[in-house]
Motif scaffolding. Structure first.
Motif, PDB file in Angstrom:
ATOM      1  N   SER A  20       0.834  -1.206   0.000  1.00 59.78           N
ATOM      2  CA  SER A  20       0.000   0.000   0.000  1.00 59.78           C
ATOM      3  C   SER A  20       0.870   1.258   0.000  1.00 59.78           C
ATOM      4  N   HIS A  21       1.976   1.226   0.748  1.00 59.80           N
ATOM      5  CA  HIS A  21       2.879   2.387   0.749  1.00 59.80           C
ATOM      6  C   HIS A  21       3.501   2.604  -0.629  1.00 59.80           C
ATOM      7  N   ALA A  22       3.871   1.512  -1.273  1.00 55.93           N
ATOM      8  CA  ALA A  22       4.486   1.633  -2.604  1.00 55.93           C
ATOM      9  C   ALA A  22       3.486   2.227  -3.597  1.00 55.93           C
ATOM     10  N   LEU A  23       2.229   1.778  -3.526  1.00 51.45           N
ATOM     11  CA  LEU A  23       1.212   2.309  -4.435  1.00 51.45           C
ATOM     12  C   LEU A  23       0.937   3.775  -4.132  1.00 51.45           C
ATOM     13  N   GLY A  24       0.847   4.109  -2.848  1.00 54.66           N
ATOM     14  CA  GLY A  24       0.620   5.508  -2.463  1.00 54.66           C
ATOM     15  C   GLY A  24       1.724   6.399  -2.992  1.00 54.66           C
ATOM     16  N   GLU A  25       2.970   5.948  -2.833  1.00 55.71           N
ATOM     17  CA  GLU A  25       4.090   6.767  -3.295  1.00 55.71           C
ATOM     18  C   GLU A  25       4.058   6.932  -4.809  1.00 55.71           C
ATOM     19  N   LEU A  26       3.742   5.851  -5.506  1.00 55.85           N
ATOM     20  CA  LEU A  26       3.704   5.923  -6.968  1.00 55.85           C
ATOM     21  C   LEU A  26       2.604   6.890  -7.426  1.00 55.85           C
ATOM     22  N   LEU A  27       1.422   6.775  -6.828  1.00 54.15           N
ATOM     23  CA  LEU A  27       0.325   7.663  -7.214  1.00 54.15           C
ATOM     24  C   LEU A  27       0.654   9.120  -6.884  1.00 54.15           C
ATOM     25  N   ARG A  28       1.393   9.321  -5.813  1.00 58.61           N
ATOM     26  CA  ARG A  28       1.748  10.682  -5.398  1.00 58.61           C
ATOM     27  C   ARG A  28       2.767  11.305  -6.338  1.00 58.61           C
ATOM     28  N   ARG A  76      -7.385  15.674  -4.763  1.00 60.53           N
ATOM     29  CA  ARG A  76      -7.454  17.109  -4.444  1.00 60.53           C
ATOM     30  C   ARG A  76      -6.348  17.521  -3.485  1.00 60.53           C
ATOM     31  N   ASP A  77      -5.978  16.601  -2.590  1.00 61.53           N
ATOM     32  CA  ASP A  77      -5.008  16.939  -1.549  1.00 61.53           C
ATOM     33  C   ASP A  77      -4.044  15.761  -1.372  1.00 61.53           C
ATOM     34  N   PRO A  78      -2.816  15.879  -1.950  1.00 68.28           N
ATOM     35  CA  PRO A  78      -1.860  14.757  -1.945  1.00 68.28           C
ATOM     36  C   PRO A  78      -1.487  14.271  -0.551  1.00 68.28           C
ATOM     37  N   GLU A  79      -1.753  15.085   0.479  1.00 73.71           N
ATOM     38  CA  GLU A  79      -1.465  14.661   1.856  1.00 73.71           C
ATOM     39  C   GLU A  79      -2.177  13.339   2.190  1.00 73.71           C
ATOM     40  N   TRP A  80      -3.342  13.105   1.557  1.00 67.35           N
ATOM     41  CA  TRP A  80      -4.059  11.855   1.812  1.00 67.35           C
ATOM     42  C   TRP A  80      -3.266  10.637   1.341  1.00 67.35           C
ATOM     43  N   LEU A  81      -2.363  10.847   0.379  1.00 73.23           N
ATOM     44  CA  LEU A  81      -1.554   9.722  -0.121  1.00 73.23           C
ATOM     45  C   LEU A  81      -0.153   9.708   0.479  1.00 73.23           C
ATOM     46  N   SER A  82       0.066  10.556   1.485  1.00 73.46           N
ATOM     47  CA  SER A  82       1.400  10.642   2.071  1.00 73.46           C
ATOM     48  C   SER A  82       1.701   9.405   2.905  1.00 73.46           C
ATOM     49  N   ARG A  83       2.978   9.172   3.126  1.00 73.02           N
ATOM     50  CA  ARG A  83       3.385   8.065   3.995  1.00 73.02           C
ATOM     51  C   ARG A  83       2.801   8.254   5.395  1.00 73.02           C
ATOM     52  N   ARG A  84       2.706   9.516   5.839  1.00 74.94           N
ATOM     53  CA  ARG A  84       2.167   9.804   7.160  1.00 74.94           C
ATOM     54  C   ARG A  84       0.718   9.314   7.307  1.00 74.94           C
ATOM     55  N   THR A  85      -0.124   9.674   6.320  1.00 73.38           N
ATOM     56  CA  THR A  85      -1.534   9.272   6.410  1.00 73.38           C
ATOM     57  C   THR A  85      -1.677   7.760   6.303  1.00 73.38           C
ATOM     58  N   LEU A  86      -0.930   7.161   5.372  1.00 71.28           N
ATOM     59  CA  LEU A  86      -1.014   5.712   5.199  1.00 71.28           C
ATOM     60  C   LEU A  86      -0.531   4.970   6.449  1.00 71.28           C
ATOM     61  N   THR A 116      -8.288   2.392   1.313  1.00 69.92           N
ATOM     62  CA  THR A 116      -7.253   2.771   0.337  1.00 69.92           C
ATOM     63  C   THR A 116      -7.891   3.425  -0.892  1.00 69.92           C
ATOM     64  N   THR A 117      -9.088   2.966  -1.279  1.00 74.17           N
ATOM     65  CA  THR A 117      -9.792   3.626  -2.374  1.00 74.17           C
ATOM     66  C   THR A 117     -10.102   5.076  -1.987  1.00 74.17           C
ATOM     67  N   GLY A 118     -10.558   5.253  -0.747  1.00 75.03           N
ATOM     68  CA  GLY A 118     -10.855   6.602  -0.258  1.00 75.03           C
ATOM     69  C   GLY A 118      -9.616   7.490  -0.282  1.00 75.03           C
ATOM     70  N   LEU A 119      -8.476   6.957   0.142  1.00 76.33           N
ATOM     71  CA  LEU A 119      -7.239   7.756   0.132  1.00 76.33           C
ATOM     72  C   LEU A 119      -6.897   8.190  -1.288  1.00 76.33           C
ATOM     73  N   GLU A 120      -7.061   7.280  -2.241  1.00 76.77           N
ATOM     74  CA  GLU A 120      -6.741   7.623  -3.640  1.00 76.77           C
ATOM     75  C   GLU A 120      -7.654   8.741  -4.133  1.00 76.77           C
ATOM     76  N   VAL A 121      -8.948   8.609  -3.845  1.00 76.00           N
ATOM     77  CA  VAL A 121      -9.920   9.608  -4.320  1.00 76.00           C
ATOM     78  C   VAL A 121      -9.676  10.961  -3.637  1.00 76.00           C
ATOM     79  N   LEU A 122      -9.502  10.942  -2.317  1.00 76.25           N
ATOM     80  CA  LEU A 122      -9.258  12.195  -1.590  1.00 76.25           C
ATOM     81  C   LEU A 122      -7.915  12.801  -1.986  1.00 76.25           C
ATOM     82  N   GLY A 123      -6.945  11.930  -2.308  1.00 75.18           N
ATOM     83  CA  GLY A 123      -5.610  12.391  -2.708  1.00 75.18           C
ATOM     84  C   GLY A 123      -5.593  13.149  -4.029  1.00 75.18           C
TER      85      GLY A 123
END
Lengths: 230, 230
Positions: free
Chosen positions: A90-98, A169-179, A160-167
């Motif tokens: 999940s962290h790897a996907l978040g970082e890639l999407l970010r 508008r606001d990339p903080e949702w996909l940050s390592r911190r949020t995840l 994780t779907t929610g993080l992608e959608v919210l991210g």
């Protein structure tokens, strides 16, 4: 630079500028002329590589699919347990999407089913979550006294779907911190106390996987089309 | 039926058929002629109530906002603790999104920022989650040993956002079953053992609140525009 190398470079640059255009203007509003101009090539060069806007979009999607699969895969070293691998993926996907516009634009095009086709990246991620939870169960890591494996899988997929959608508008949702916070909130409900003690909700050993995954995806896409680096 | 009553009925029916058209075709493709035909009125009658497609869309959004707020509010009887109220509120919103086309279409229009404006329903829900978690902390219900309140709030917002988005294609994601599973998976991480024992992840006492919230929203919208039921 050989003709072959120039073709590879041009195609790569077109995929990236198409992704930027789709992200900025949406698929419907993106203009082929703008995509070729962003890539610094003529409209004719774009048409040499892609017959239509739908064809570029499909290539952005498949490239994103390859990147995301590789990133998720590289984040799962064989010596880690299934729950840590799920967290890492999940962290790897978040970082890639970010950080990767092609992964991001391709994922969105795919979620919105803009150009159709059989690729379903959300479904793939759901399959990956379910598979890793099944492995975690087999490894004796799950505490399913309160929540079933189905509950846990649906919760992780939804969050994780929610993080992608919210991210978007606001990339903080996909940050390592949020995840990391997400895993801190979810792992205690699903892991046995013994497993929990050994898990790192921030992910392990996934620092340098992104560039590898990204490069790999573009090369894989180029190989497929016969315009491959030698 | 008085002229006043007929106007109320027409406006209500236009809001509903606009929501159906937006859901079916998307805002950009929805046609005013189709909306008036679905409501069984002339295009002139539609123009008497709404000056443009954007005006209808804004009214669908504000009506959805009123419905969702009322549903969340009605699901929170004063004699229940803050975590149970949060659980109940999510069930009430899930049920409304699943069953009320105006709530669903209005929420989506608002998320996609189709017609602009200050209303931000996702932000309101986030505020509601944070407020109820703050109350839960004040009531001594939270166990924040592993996950902070920020982690938990972000996780709940992300997971419920994910359910709404996934529910657009497959309503099962917004079912009471899936939402109950979400709370079974999340509550053990955030509630103290004592609080957990008294919580019902399936929600309490929220069976008949939907129709009330829906009726209330339409009446509130009609009162505001001066075409109110007497």
């Amino acid at each position: 630079m050989t003709k072959q190398e120039r073709a590879v470079r041009t195609r790569r640059s077109l995929i990236r500028s198409a992704a930027q255009a789709f992200e900025l203007h949406g698929y419907a509003q993106a203009k082929l002329a703008d995509i070729s101009a962003r890539a610094g090539v003529s409209p004719g060069a774009l048409h040499f590589h892609f017959e239509s806007k739908a064809a570029v979009a499909r290539t952005v999607e498949t490239t994103a699919g390859v990147s995301l699969r590789r990133a998720a895969w590289l984040a799962q070293p064989p010596d880690t347990n299934a729950l840590q691998r799920l967290t890492n993926a999940s962290h790897a996907l978040g970082e890639l999407l970010r950080t990767d516009v092609v992964a991001r634009a391709g994922f969105r095009l795919n979620c919105e089913a803009v150009v159709g086709g059989a690729l379903n990246l959300r479904q793939e991620w759901r399959g990956c979550v379910e598979q890793l939870l099944a492995e975690a169960a087999a490894e004796g890591l799950l505490n399913t006294r309160r929540a079933s494996r189905t509950d846990v899988a649906a919760t992780i997929v939804a969050a994780t779907t929610g993080l992608e959608v919210l991210g978007r508008r606001d990339p903080e949702w996909l940050s390592r911190r949020t995840l990391t916070g997400l895993w801190r909130a979810v792992l205690p409900s699903l892991a046995t106390p013994e497993a929990l003690a050994g898990l790192d909700p921030g992910g392990t050993g996934i620092r340098s996987t992104r560039r590898e995954a990204e490069e790999g995806a573009l090369n894989a896409e180029l190989e497929k089309t016969g315009v491959a680096p030698t």
